[in-house]
Design a protein around this motif. Structure first.
Motif, mmCIF file in Angstrom:
data_model
loop_
_atom_site.group_PDB
_atom_site.id
_atom_site.type_symbol
_atom_site.label_atom_id
_atom_site.label_comp_id
_atom_site.label_asym_id
_atom_site.label_seq_id
_atom_site.Cartn_x
_atom_site.Cartn_y
_atom_site.Cartn_z
ATOM 1 N N ILE A 1 45.501 21.708 26.767
ATOM 2 C CA ILE A 1 45.240 21.877 25.263
ATOM 3 C C ILE A 1 44.827 20.692 24.936
ATOM 4 N N PRO A 2 43.277 21.134 23.864
ATOM 5 C CA PRO A 2 41.883 20.503 22.889
ATOM 6 C C PRO A 2 43.162 20.197 22.114
ATOM 7 N N VAL B 1 50.745 19.928 31.247
ATOM 8 C CA VAL B 1 49.763 20.165 29.801
ATOM 9 C C VAL B 1 49.772 18.855 29.608
ATOM 10 N N ILE B 2 48.236 18.940 29.263
ATOM 11 C CA ILE B 2 47.693 18.204 29.524
ATOM 12 C C ILE B 2 46.797 18.448 27.872
ATOM 13 N N ILE B 3 47.161 17.612 26.996
ATOM 14 C CA ILE B 3 46.778 17.565 25.076
ATOM 15 C C ILE B 3 45.985 16.270 25.146
ATOM 16 N N SER B 4 44.840 16.570 24.900
ATOM 17 C CA SER B 4 43.871 15.685 24.943
ATOM 18 C C SER B 4 42.879 15.730 23.152
ATOM 19 N N ARG C 1 38.280 12.504 26.060
ATOM 20 C CA ARG C 1 38.218 12.612 27.111
ATOM 21 C C ARG C 1 38.860 13.551 27.787
ATOM 22 N N ILE C 2 39.249 14.957 26.689
ATOM 23 C CA ILE C 2 39.408 15.933 27.145
ATOM 24 C C ILE C 2 37.951 16.774 27.041
ATOM 25 N N ARG C 3 37.203 16.263 27.233
ATOM 26 C CA ARG C 3 35.337 17.039 27.730
ATOM 27 C C ARG C 3 36.015 16.481 29.455
ATOM 28 N N HIS C 4 36.507 15.858 29.843
ATOM 29 C CA HIS C 4 36.969 15.620 31.358
ATOM 30 C C HIS C 4 37.949 16.125 31.982
ATOM 31 N N HIS C 5 38.702 16.220 31.662
ATOM 32 C CA HIS C 5 39.528 17.865 31.492
ATOM 33 C C HIS C 5 38.856 18.969 31.815
ATOM 34 N N LEU C 6 38.544 19.445 30.915
ATOM 35 C CA LEU C 6 37.915 20.888 30.962
ATOM 36 C C LEU C 6 37.263 20.565 32.108
ATOM 37 N N THR D 1 44.463 27.293 32.660
ATOM 38 C CA THR D 1 44.908 28.382 31.398
ATOM 39 C C THR D 1 44.619 26.912 29.809
ATOM 40 N N VAL D 2 42.803 27.283 29.346
ATOM 41 C CA VAL D 2 42.603 26.457 27.651
ATOM 42 C C VAL D 2 43.673 27.184 26.747
ATOM 43 N N ILE D 3 43.878 26.573 26.135
ATOM 44 C CA ILE D 3 44.867 26.477 25.113
ATOM 45 C C ILE D 3 43.767 26.193 23.662
ATOM 46 N N PHE D 4 43.411 26.560 22.797
ATOM 47 C CA PHE D 4 42.795 26.023 21.567
ATOM 48 C C PHE D 4 44.025 26.885 20.299
ATOM 49 N N VAL D 5 43.929 25.444 19.367
ATOM 50 C CA VAL D 5 45.192 26.019 18.270
ATOM 51 C C VAL D 5 44.912 25.493 16.610
ATOM 52 N N GLY D 6 43.400 25.207 16.712
ATOM 53 C CA GLY D 6 43.318 24.919 15.369
ATOM 54 C C GLY D 6 41.715 25.294 14.960
ATOM 55 N N TYR D 7 40.585 25.376 13.747
ATOM 56 C CA TYR D 7 39.272 25.941 13.531
ATOM 57 C C TYR D 7 38.422 25.137 14.785
ATOM 58 N N GLN D 8 37.470 25.807 15.041
ATOM 59 C CA GLN D 8 36.153 25.668 16.357
ATOM 60 C C GLN D 8 35.162 25.432 15.096
ATOM 61 N N ALA D 9 34.404 24.489 14.785
ATOM 62 C CA ALA D 9 33.361 24.793 13.779
ATOM 63 C C ALA D 9 32.293 25.088 14.654
ATOM 64 N N GLU D 10 30.812 25.442 14.463
ATOM 65 C CA GLU D 10 30.311 26.035 14.991
ATOM 66 C C GLU D 10 29.032 24.917 16.154
ATOM 67 N N GLY D 11 28.663 25.367 16.685
ATOM 68 C CA GLY D 11 28.010 24.338 17.464
ATOM 69 C C GLY D 11 28.341 23.660 18.959
#
Length: 576
Positions: free
Chosen positions: A257-258, A347-350, A359-364, A374-384
Motif C-alpha cells: 500500500i503506497p 501488509v507493507i505500508i510505505s 522505500r515504496i519503489r523498492h517494495h514495488l 496486490t497493490v492498493i492505492f488509497v489516494g489521488y495519483q497525479a499525472e506523470g
C-alpha cells in the motif's frame, strides 16, 4: 493588491501563492512539485521572487506539495517567520528532513551514472541540514487567533479538516481605506475522516469579527483536486476494503500500500484496526516501512488535542489503532531490506503515496512482477507519477532504471481520500462564497478545473478565474487585470529539456579518439585562422548570454556552459 500564482495552477502540486500589497509581501505555502520530469524541473529553478524580500510565510498544512520547498526558501535567503499550526510544525519537523534525505539519496544515484557518462553532476534541491535549519523560523498559531503581519495585512486560521493541523487562511488587507478579505482554502477536507474534525465553513472569510468586516470585496482561492468526480458511497467503503484485503490474502502474496506518511498511513491503520476488531479480516502482520510515517504516527499518538469525539472515545476504550499488536515499525534500511524477503501474507505500508520516491519503489520492484501480490492505492495519483501509470493499466514500468513487469493486481480503492469531492467542494463554496465577488480555482488538473468551473457558473451564477502557472492577478478599485506569462512555464521547460538533449547528442565527438592517440592534422594551421575562430566563438557566446539574460533563462545557460566544458574536457583528454 496582487496575487501571483507560482504553483498548483492547472496542476495539483507545488502550492505557492505570493500575496502582494503596497508595503507587504506574503507567501501562502511553498510546496514541492511532483509528477512528470517536466514539472519536477520547477523544483530546481530559481524562485520567481526574491525570498529575502518576503515579510512572512503562511503555511496551510504539512503535506510536501504545500511545504516541501520551504528549506530551499531559507537556503536562498529568507530570514523571516513561517506561520503554521502547532501540529503542522511538529509534522514538518520530521517531514522536511526526510524529504531532504530522499533528495540526497536520489541525486547520489543519478550522479553515479552522470560521472560514468562524463556529464554534469546534479545537486539536491536541499539537504537534511538545510531542512533542519527551518525549525527556528516556525511560529505556532492556533485556529481563530488573529496575527498581524503589518499595518495593512493580518490573518487567521480556520480548521480545514484535511489532515491534522490543516487550515484555511483568511487574510485581511487594508489598502487606500478599503478592506478586502482573501480566503485561501489550502486543501479542503472531506467528512467522516478518522481522528480529525470535519472541515469548517469559512463564512468568516466574508464577515468576521476576528479579522474585519468586508467593505468592498471578497476573493476566494480554492482547491479543486476532485472537482470532476464524487467519492463512492462512504457507508460501504469498509466492506469494500475488507473484500479486497481478504481476496489478496487468499492469493497468498503480499499487500503493498503506497501511502502518504502523514494522515493517510494513520487512516489506514484506523480502518485495519476496525476491520480486525469486527472480525471482517484476519489478523496478519502489518509493517509501516517509512521512518517518516513512524515519526508521524508517534506525533499522532501524543497530540490528540484536535482529535474528533469518535477517535477520543476509541482511545479511552483502549482501542488505539496506532499500537495494534500485529503492527510493526521498520525504521532502519536493514529493516526495510528484510521485508523484501517476505513472500506472502504481509501488509507493507510505505511512502510515498504516489509511489514517486522513497522505500515504496523498492517494495514495488520486488512485488509488482508477482501475480500473487496486490497493490492498493488509497489516494489521488497525479499525472506523470508511477502510481498514476499503474492505476491507468501500465503493463510494464521502470523502477530504479530496471524494467518491471506488472503482474500483480492493481486496486484503486476509492472513497478514502482526505480531499473533498465535487459535491463537498460545491457545498463548501456555496457556504463560503455567499459574498464573494471573485472565485479563483487552483490545485487541479486543467480538465478538472474546467469541469468544476462550469458547475460553479451554472449553480452559483459566478464565473471563476482559472489562472496559469506564473500568472499575476491585480485587484484595483473593483477592476481585475490578468498578466499571464508570454509562454506557458511548462512548455518553456519542455522546450529547454529538448534542446538540452539535442546539445548532448551533437556537442560530443561522434568518433572518440582511442586513449593515448592524438588527432592527426591534415595541414598546418596559421595564427590568423586561430584568432578568427576564437573571435567568432566569443561573439556567438556573447550573443547567447545576452539572449539568455533577456529571457531570464539562466538554467539553460548553465546547462550549455557545462556541456561545452565537458566537450572541451573530452577534446583535451583525447589530445593528451
Amino acid at each position: 493588491m496582487k496575487i501571483h500564482f507560482f504553483g498548483a495552477s492547472q496542476t495539483v502540486t507545488g502550492s505557492c501563492y505570493l500575496l502582494e500589497t503596497n508595503d507587504t509581501r506574503v507567501l501562502i505555502d511553498c510546496g514541492m512539485f511532483q509528477g512528470s520530469k517536466v514539472i519536477k524541473e520547477l523544483n530546481y529553478a530559481d524562485f520567481p521572487f526574491q525570498p529575502q524580500n518576503l515579510n512572512a510565510v503562511i503555511l496551510t498544512h504539512a503535506h510536501i506539495d504545500h511545504s516541501g520547498l520551504i528549506p530551499k526558501l531559507i537556503k536562498k535567503g529568507y530570514k523571516g517567520v513561517i506561520y503554521a499550526t502547532r501540529e503542522t510544525i511538529e509534522l514538518c519537523a520530521v517531514m522536511l528532513p526526510d524529504s531532504g534525505h530522499i533528495q540526497e539519496m536520489e541525486v547520489m544515484i543519478k550522479n553515479r551514472k552522470a560521472m560514468r557518462a562524463n556529464q554534469p553532476l546534479l545537486e539536491p534541491v536541499y539537504t537534511v541540514e538545510d531542512a533542519n535549519a527551518v525549525r527556528k523560523h516556525f511560529q505556532a498559531v492556533t485556529y481563530g487567533e488573529k496575527i498581524t503581519i503589518s499595518p495593512s495585512v493580518a490573518f487567521i486560521y480556520v480548521d480545514a479538516g484535511h489532515i491534522l493541523g490543516s487550515a484555511h487562511v483568511i487574510v485581511s488587507i487594508t489598502e487606500n481605506g478599503v478592506i478586502k478579505n482573501i480566503a485561501f482554502s489550502g486543501d479542503i477536507g472531506t467528512a467522516d475522516q478518522p481522528y480529525i474534525e470535519d472541515p469548517e465553513g469559512i463564512d468568516t472569510a466574508c464577515d468576521s469579527d476576528n479579522v474585519r468586516s468586508v467593505k468592498d470585496a471578497c476573493v476566494i482561492v480554492m482547491e479543486t483536486t476532485y472537482g470532476d468526480r464524487n467519492h463512492p458511497d462512504k457507508s460501504h467503503r469498509l466492506e469494500e476494503m475488507a473484500r479486497i484485503i481478504n481476496q489478496a490474502y487468499q492469493k497468498g502474496g503480499n499487500i503493498i500500500i503506497p501511502a502518504f506518511a502523514i494522515e493517510r498511513t494513520q487512516d489506514i491503520l484506523y480502518y485495519f484496526n476496525q476491520l480486525q476488531a469486527e472480525n471482517m479480516i484476519p489478523v496478519k502482520p502489518i509493517y509501516i516501512d517509512s521512518p517518516l510515517a513512524v515519526a508521524a504516527t508517534r506525533i499522532f499518538e501524543k497530540d490528540t488535542r484536535n482529535f474528533d469525539d469518535e477517535s477520543r472515545t476509541l482511545l479511552e476504550r483502549g482501542h488505539n489503532p496506532l499500537n495494534m499488536k500485529n503492527l510493526h515499525f521498520s525504521e532502519s534500511t536493514e529493516d526495510s531490506i528484510r521485508l523484501n524477503a517476505i513472500k506472502g501474507g504481509a501488509v507493507i505500508i510505505s511512502a510515498s503515496g504516489m509511489a514517486d520516491a522513497g522505500r515504496i519503489r523498492h517494495h514495488l520492484k520486488h512485488n509488482l512482477w508477482r501475480s500473487d501480490s496486490t497493490v492498493i492505492f488509497v489516494g489521488y495519483q497525479a499525472e506523470g507519477t508511477l502510481g498514476r501509470l499503474l492505476i491507468d493499466g501500465a503493463e510494464e514500468v521502470v523502477i530504479h532504471g530496471e524494467k518491471v513487469a506488472v503482474n500483480a493486481d492493481i486496486v484503486n480503492l476509492k472513497g478514502f481520500s482526505a480531499h473533498a469531492d465535487q459535491r463537498e467542494l460545491l457545498d463548501w463554496l456555496k457556504f463560503a462564497a455567499r459574498n464573494a465577488q471573485e472565485i479563483i480555482l487552483v490545485h487541479g488538473e486543467a480538465r478538472v478545473l474546467q469541469t468544476f468551473s462550469a458547475l460553479v457558473e451554472e449553480q452559483l451564477d459566478k464565473k471563476p478565474i482559472i489562472p496559469e502557472l506564473g500568472e499575476c492577478i491585480s485587484f484595483t478599485d473593483n477592476h481585475i487585470e490578468r498578466d499571464k506569462p508570454t509562454k506557458p512555464w511548462l512548455k518553456t521547460i519542455k522546450e529547454r529539456m529538448d534542446r538540452t538533449k539535442e546539445v548532448q547528442m551533437t556537442d560530443y565527438p561522434q568518433h572518440p579518439v582511442a586513449a593515448g592517440r592524438k588527432i592527426k592534422r591534415s595541414r598546418r594551421v596559421i595564427l590568423s585562422e586561430y584568432k578568427n575562430s576564437y573571435a567568432r566563438l566569443q561573439k556567438n557566446l556573447t550573443r547567447f548570454i545576452t539572449t539568455g539574460k533577456r529571457n531570464n533563462d539562466y538554467e539553460m545557460m548553465i546547462e550549455t556552459f557545462n556541456q561545452i566544458a565537458n566537450m572541451l574536457n573530452q577534446k583535451r583528454k583525447s589530445n593528451e
